[in-house]
Design a protein around this motif. Structure first.
Motif, PDB file in Angstrom:
ATOM      1  N   UNK A 100      41.775  50.107  49.873  1.00 33.26           N
ATOM      2  CA  UNK A 100      42.419  49.325  50.929  1.00 33.26           C
ATOM      3  C   UNK A 100      43.763  48.763  50.493  1.00 33.26           C
ATOM      4  N   UNK A 101      43.969  48.686  49.190  1.00 32.92           N
ATOM      5  CA  UNK A 101      45.210  48.096  48.687  1.00 32.92           C
ATOM      6  C   UNK A 101      45.514  48.750  47.347  1.00 32.92           C
ATOM      7  N   UNK A 102      46.776  48.683  46.902  1.00 34.65           N
ATOM      8  CA  UNK A 102      47.117  49.314  45.626  1.00 34.65           C
ATOM      9  C   UNK A 102      46.305  48.724  44.459  1.00 34.65           C
ATOM     10  N   UNK A 103      46.015  47.433  44.510  1.00 32.26           N
ATOM     11  CA  UNK A 103      45.297  46.801  43.406  1.00 32.26           C
ATOM     12  C   UNK A 103      44.278  45.807  43.954  1.00 32.26           C
ATOM     13  N   UNK A 104      43.237  45.585  43.193  1.00 32.70           N
ATOM     14  CA  UNK A 104      42.363  44.469  43.540  1.00 32.70           C
ATOM     15  C   UNK A 104      41.973  43.738  42.275  1.00 32.70           C
ATOM     16  N   UNK A 122      40.051  40.346  45.415  1.00 29.79           N
ATOM     17  CA  UNK A 122      41.331  39.931  45.991  1.00 29.79           C
ATOM     18  C   UNK A 122      42.244  41.146  46.023  1.00 29.79           C
ATOM     19  N   UNK A 123      42.740  41.468  47.220  1.00 23.55           N
ATOM     20  CA  UNK A 123      43.591  42.654  47.360  1.00 23.55           C
ATOM     21  C   UNK A 123      45.051  42.266  47.173  1.00 23.55           C
ATOM     22  N   UNK A 124      45.765  43.051  46.374  1.00 23.41           N
ATOM     23  CA  UNK A 124      47.175  42.749  46.165  1.00 23.41           C
ATOM     24  C   UNK A 124      47.922  44.026  45.783  1.00 23.41           C
ATOM     25  N   UNK A 125      49.211  43.880  45.610  1.00 24.71           N
ATOM     26  CA  UNK A 125      50.041  45.019  45.226  1.00 24.71           C
ATOM     27  C   UNK A 125      50.874  44.587  44.032  1.00 24.71           C
ATOM     28  N   UNK A 126      50.525  45.128  42.863  1.00 25.03           N
ATOM     29  CA  UNK A 126      51.184  44.702  41.628  1.00 25.03           C
ATOM     30  C   UNK A 126      52.675  45.046  41.635  1.00 25.03           C
ATOM     31  N   UNK A 157      42.791  45.949  33.617  1.00 24.19           N
ATOM     32  CA  UNK A 157      43.983  46.645  33.121  1.00 24.19           C
ATOM     33  C   UNK A 157      45.266  45.851  33.320  1.00 24.19           C
ATOM     34  N   UNK A 158      45.152  44.680  33.959  1.00 25.63           N
ATOM     35  CA  UNK A 158      46.357  43.862  34.111  1.00 25.63           C
ATOM     36  C   UNK A 158      46.820  43.325  32.755  1.00 25.63           C
ATOM     37  N   UNK A 159      45.892  43.279  31.791  1.00 25.12           N
ATOM     38  CA  UNK A 159      46.250  42.825  30.447  1.00 25.12           C
ATOM     39  C   UNK A 159      46.270  44.022  29.516  1.00 25.12           C
ATOM     40  N   UNK A 160      47.402  44.240  28.845  1.00 23.15           N
ATOM     41  CA  UNK A 160      47.525  45.373  27.924  1.00 23.15           C
ATOM     42  C   UNK A 160      48.188  44.932  26.640  1.00 23.15           C
ATOM     43  N   UNK A 161      47.740  45.521  25.554  1.00 24.87           N
ATOM     44  CA  UNK A 161      48.327  45.208  24.255  1.00 24.87           C
ATOM     45  C   UNK A 161      47.955  46.342  23.313  1.00 24.87           C
ATOM     46  N   UNK A 162      48.918  46.801  22.517  1.00 26.49           N
ATOM     47  CA  UNK A 162      48.568  47.802  21.508  1.00 26.49           C
ATOM     48  C   UNK A 162      48.158  47.080  20.232  1.00 26.49           C
ATOM     49  N   UNK A 163      47.072  47.524  19.610  1.00 24.86           N
ATOM     50  CA  UNK A 163      46.684  46.912  18.334  1.00 24.86           C
ATOM     51  C   UNK A 163      47.562  47.466  17.209  1.00 24.86           C
ATOM     52  N   UNK A 194      53.095  39.189  43.053  1.00 22.84           N
ATOM     53  CA  UNK A 194      51.805  39.234  43.751  1.00 22.84           C
ATOM     54  C   UNK A 194      50.622  39.150  42.774  1.00 22.84           C
ATOM     55  N   UNK A 195      50.792  39.716  41.567  1.00 25.86           N
ATOM     56  CA  UNK A 195      49.721  39.595  40.574  1.00 25.86           C
ATOM     57  C   UNK A 195      49.483  38.123  40.223  1.00 25.86           C
ATOM     58  N   UNK A 196      50.574  37.390  40.008  1.00 23.25           N
ATOM     59  CA  UNK A 196      50.439  35.970  39.671  1.00 23.25           C
ATOM     60  C   UNK A 196      49.751  35.221  40.803  1.00 23.25           C
ATOM     61  N   UNK A 197      50.117  35.611  42.035  1.00 20.90           N
ATOM     62  CA  UNK A 197      49.515  34.978  43.206  1.00 20.90           C
ATOM     63  C   UNK A 197      48.006  35.261  43.239  1.00 20.90           C
ATOM     64  N   UNK A 198      47.656  36.516  42.984  1.00 21.72           N
ATOM     65  CA  UNK A 198      46.239  36.904  42.978  1.00 21.72           C
ATOM     66  C   UNK A 198      45.492  36.134  41.882  1.00 21.72           C
ATOM     67  N   UNK A 199      46.125  35.985  40.743  1.00 20.53           N
ATOM     68  CA  UNK A 199      45.475  35.259  39.650  1.00 20.53           C
ATOM     69  C   UNK A 199      45.295  33.784  39.989  1.00 20.53           C
TER      70      UNK A 199
END
Lengths: 380, 494
Positions: free
Chosen positions: B342-346, B391-395, B45-51, B400-405
């Protein structure tokens, strides 16, 4: 590694790289990829087709090819084998019996039981023809065990696809695409295969059955939790092979019953290698692949039913149209496996849209049409 | 202020929707942003786009009509099953049509005697096994999302699961496919026999991520339900010992039905979540499932216990009954959501490595975790060497998302470096497209593109996924220079 466990882990690629390319090593390991690539490069520029072979043991299979011979049999040797990984990487020209001996030393095997059809059979030929032996319906086919390949492509480049790990979904599955493609999509240099532990115990049982009953019982067994590893029928005797832990085999024996023949190993070998008397004689030999539970097909001739009903061998002088129609009626296809004239249609004709797609795939892999043209179908 | 592209997008949408409205029933077409919202992402769900539009056809002719319109207007088509994919393979294209196959949800036939099921692509994975259960048969591949994921999506991604060590991936368990080409040809590959004449296009289509055709029907193999399945749990005080035990079990000639590992962080999260009875003081646990006929399972369990003991397991437990068996697996199957607490996002990774490199790779991931300052939990198919570092992170925290990626990208590159692959079962999708440049040299990528063109000459099916363009790799390579060597030296730099 845990104490008490030691697995031989040998990777001979470094050792072999020190061997000069023009002198085959005493053990038979030899990297001939540079010369093979040069042959492909020349063919690519001239447009003159190549007739790719391994050991020549399966040269009878498919349509004849006219072209400059290119043999991979000089490109041989085991590249990497670690038994605890269940993965073997081997050069295409390595003799099949050598591969099997190396695996047997570690109590492992090629579970698809490839037919050799001659002393000179290579692993490359086994993969290029994609043929599998009696264990196929229960363990999987050649293509199911291919993890990766290294090819000389139609652009004369050496490219690896897939890999040496069990699960890999990166990129299109070119490794399985070229398995069984009869050398028409590239020159196979190297293949990585999943191997399996040899079952500790094999037991063969024989039962006398009528045809309809034999087909039925083969398919009933396949629906039950049984350690089957082979099931074939010669028109009178139904042979079933059980493989696994001793307790499993004993329990399965109690469930299905039958007599134990004296020469079990030779029976399965003779079936795989087509050395049974059924396979001799002048009539053409057809391989008829159908839905396994199909009733006996109506085509006159001698029949032998293997693969639990899914692969049926037919010796007949019936015309091709009759054989193919009958196979298609049972959801399958027919191959003229051995015959005196294989210059016509050997493999089952494809629907027009599917054949058009085949030509586009062939063109994507081999744009100059230099690899074994016509071996599978005319115009492919 | 509407940009030029925005204006042209609404113009295309208008023309497209008018064309499609004539061919589809009203309920099969969504144009409104709010209606399309559920389709803006898949399981990643980190990637979203409407068609531009969402089409929900329920006949093959309707799909063909959608493809014809898309071809006419040169509009991309992204096929979608249940939307549970983890690599963004079903991420819509902003300039394209999202083609949902959810309405193709019928099991058409179960052939008891030939042990196959003919199904439509929108059928849920688990529904096939449920339908076959009265016959004592089941469909073997069991991705963790099997309650929800569709068989069409499984084919598109060549999905695996916990039992593929013994029973294989999707490609080993399907027998035939029918698909529509972008040109509208209905093509069947495979068949009722165990093989088919010609090239193995069944294998080529499997795992092709919707790039080659639109799958409309699938014949899957059904296997007899094993007489007995039993799971052994082993605890280790050192994750490297657990890794070595995996190799030792396989090396002893045993191929378990499943062989799974969870590290301390993951197993404690799972225990907290479902109370599976895991030893919470362990550094790692292994779950080893043996199946087959009764006597065989008994014999194998003794062998496995013996191997585990010799590998230094601190505790070994065999499930005593069905309930305990189910509970031990429940902890594993719930591991992702449990870690999610354990974390808001993984961020879930999916590399595969040779089994023998497990201890070394786990240790390196641990070090990276320290360097990036992000915790990582390991839950994976150890028997296959298929890692799922989470990988646990907090978007909500900046960057932090970029770091996780970046962390994830480094893990995948490590997998390639030890002889593995960037994806074992989740697919490349949009997520791992840059790492494809690390795994494959230019000639391999060019070969993939040539195959794509053989099926889809105009490049309308799921463009931009699975196989990167060489230019993309050149750009990515400029950021990732390994050992001073520039990848793709033959290409111009931007």
């Amino acid at each position: 590694m845990a104490a008490g466990f030691h697995f031989p882990n040998w990777s001979v690629s470094e050792a072999m790289s020190s061997i000069p390319h023009d002198t085959p090593a005493p053990g038979g390991a030899h990297d001939n990829s540079g010369e093979l690539q040069e042959l492909v490069r020349v063919a690519m520029h001239s447009g003159a087709p190549l007739w790719i072979t391994g050991g020549g043991s399966k040269g009878f299979y498919g349509r004849p090819v006219s072209g400059t011979p290119l043999t991979t049999s000089t490109h041989r040797g085991i590249v990497a084998y670690d038994p605890s990984e269940l993965v073997l990487t081997v050069r295409a020209g390595t003799p099949l019996r050598e591969v099997e001996a190396v695996l047997a030393d570690q109590d492992q095997m090629l579970a698809f039981e490839p037919p050799h059809f001659g002393e000179s059979a290579t692993i490359g030929g086994a993969i290029a023809t994609g043929l599998s032996g009696p264990r196929r319906p229960y363990a999987g086919a050649a293509r199911d065990f291919v993890l990766g390949v290294k090819l000389i492509t139609g652009q004369a480049e050496i490219v690896a696809f897939g890999g040496r790990v069990m699960k890999n979904v990166a990129g299109y599955d070119v490794s399985r695409l070229v398995t069984g493609a009869l050398g028409t999509l590239g020159v196979l240099l190297e293949v990585s295969l999943k191997v399996l532990p040899r079952p500790p115990v094999d037991l063969t049982l024989v039962q006398h059955r009528r045809t309809a009953e034999a087909i039925e019982v083969m398919n009933i067994w396949a629906r039950r939790s049984l350690p089957l590893s082979g099931c074939w029928y010669d028109g009178d005797r139904l042979y079933v092979r059980l493989s696994g832990a001793e307790s499993a085999v004993r329990a399965a024996h109690d469930k299905i019953g039958g007599e134990i023949p004296a020469n079990a190993q030779e029976i399965w070998l003779a079936l795989r290698e087509q050395r049974l008397s059924f396979f001799s004689g002048p009539l053409p030999l057809w391989r008829v692949a159908v839905a396994p539970a199909s009733a006996a097909l109506e085509v006159p001739g001698k029949w032998l039913i293997d693969w639990g009903g899914a692969q049926r061998w037919l010796k007949t002088d019936a015309d091709a149209e009759t054989v193919r129609r009958s196979a298609a009626e049972h959801g399958g296809h027919a191959t003229l496996f051995r015959g005196s004239d294989l210059s016509g249609a050997v493999f089952h004709p494809l629907a027009p849209a599917l054949f058009a797609l085949h030509r586009r795939v062939k063109n994507a892999m081999d744009p100059r049409n230099i690899f074994n043209p016509g071996r599978m179908y005319p115009d492919l | 202020m509407p940009s030029a592209t925005h204006t042209s997008a609404s113009h295309t949408r208008h023309r497209l929707s008018s064309a499609l409205r004539e061919l589809l029933p009203p309920a099969a077409l969504l144009c409104d942003a709010e209606e399309m919202r559920p389709y803006e992402c898949d399981g990643l769900s980190a990637y979203r786009e409407l068609p531009l539009l969402v089409a929900l056809p329920d006949t093959i002719d309707q799909i063909r009509a959608v493809l014809a319109v898309c071809r006419e207007y040169g509009v991309p088509v992204v096929a979608r099953g249940a939307g549970t994919g983890l690599s963004g393979g079903a991420l819509p294209n902003a300039d394209g049509v999202l083609l949902s196959l959810a309405r193709f949800n019928r099991i058409l036939e179960i052939d008891e005697h030939n042990r196959t099921a003919r199904v439509q692509p929108g059928v849920r994975n688990l529904a096939i096994s449920q339908a076959a259960a009265p016959l004592g048969l089941y469909y073997a591949p069991d991705p963790s999302s099997q309650i929800a994921c569709s068989i069409g999506g499984n084919v598109a991604e060549n999905a695996g699961g916990v039992h593929c060590l013994k029973y294989g991936l999707t490609v080993h368990n399907i027998q035939a496919l029918t698909f529509l080409t972008i040109e509208g040809d209905l093509i069947s590959v495979g068949g009722a026999a165990l093989d088919a004449p010609g090239y193995d296009l069944l294998a080529l289509m499997t795992g092709s991520e919707g790039m080659l055709g639109i799958i409309v029907e699938i014949v899957v193999k059904l296997l007899p339900r094993p007489e007995r399945a039993q799971v052994v749990l082993a605890a280790f005080n050192d994750i490297a010992k657990a890794g070595a035990a995996v190799a030792a079990i396989i090396g002893a000639g045993i191929v378990p039905a499943g062989l799974e590992m969870m590290d301390g962080l993951a197993l404690r999260a799972a225990e907290e979540f479902v109370h599976a009875g895991y030893p919470t003081d362990a550094a790692a646990i292994l779950l080893c499932e043996l199946d087959g006929i009764n006597e065989e399972v008994s014999e194998r369990i003794l062998q496995v216990r013996d191997v585990l003991n010799r590998c230094g397991a601190t505790a070994i437990r065999t499930a005593r009954d069905e309930n305990e068996h189910a509970l031990l697996w429940a902890g594993r199957k719930a591991a992702f959501p449990a870690v999610g607490r354990l974390a808001p996002d993984y961020y879930c990774m999916d590399g595969t490595i040779p089994r023998g490199r497990l201890p070394e790779v786990l240790e390196k991931i641990e070090k990276m975790s320290g360097r990036f300052g992000l915790a990582v939990a390991n839950v994976f198919h150890a028997g296959d060497g298929n890692l799922h570092p989470l990988i646990l992170y907090d978007a909500n925290r900046p960057e932090e998302l970029e770091l996780a990626e970046r962390f994830g990208g480094e893990i995948l590159e490590l997998c390639v470096a030890v002889g593995g692959t960037i994806t074992g079962e989740h697919g490349v999708g949009i997520e791992k497209i840059d790492q494809m440049c690390v795994q494959f040299p230019a000639p391999a990528l060019e070969q993939f593109h040539a195959l794509k063109r053989a099926f889809d000459p105009c490049g309308l099916l799921n463009p931009g996924k699975a196989v990167p363009t060489l230019h993309r790799c050149a750009e990515f390579g400029a950021m990732h220079v390994h050992g001073g060597r520039l990848p793709f030296p033959e290409l111009e730099r931007f």
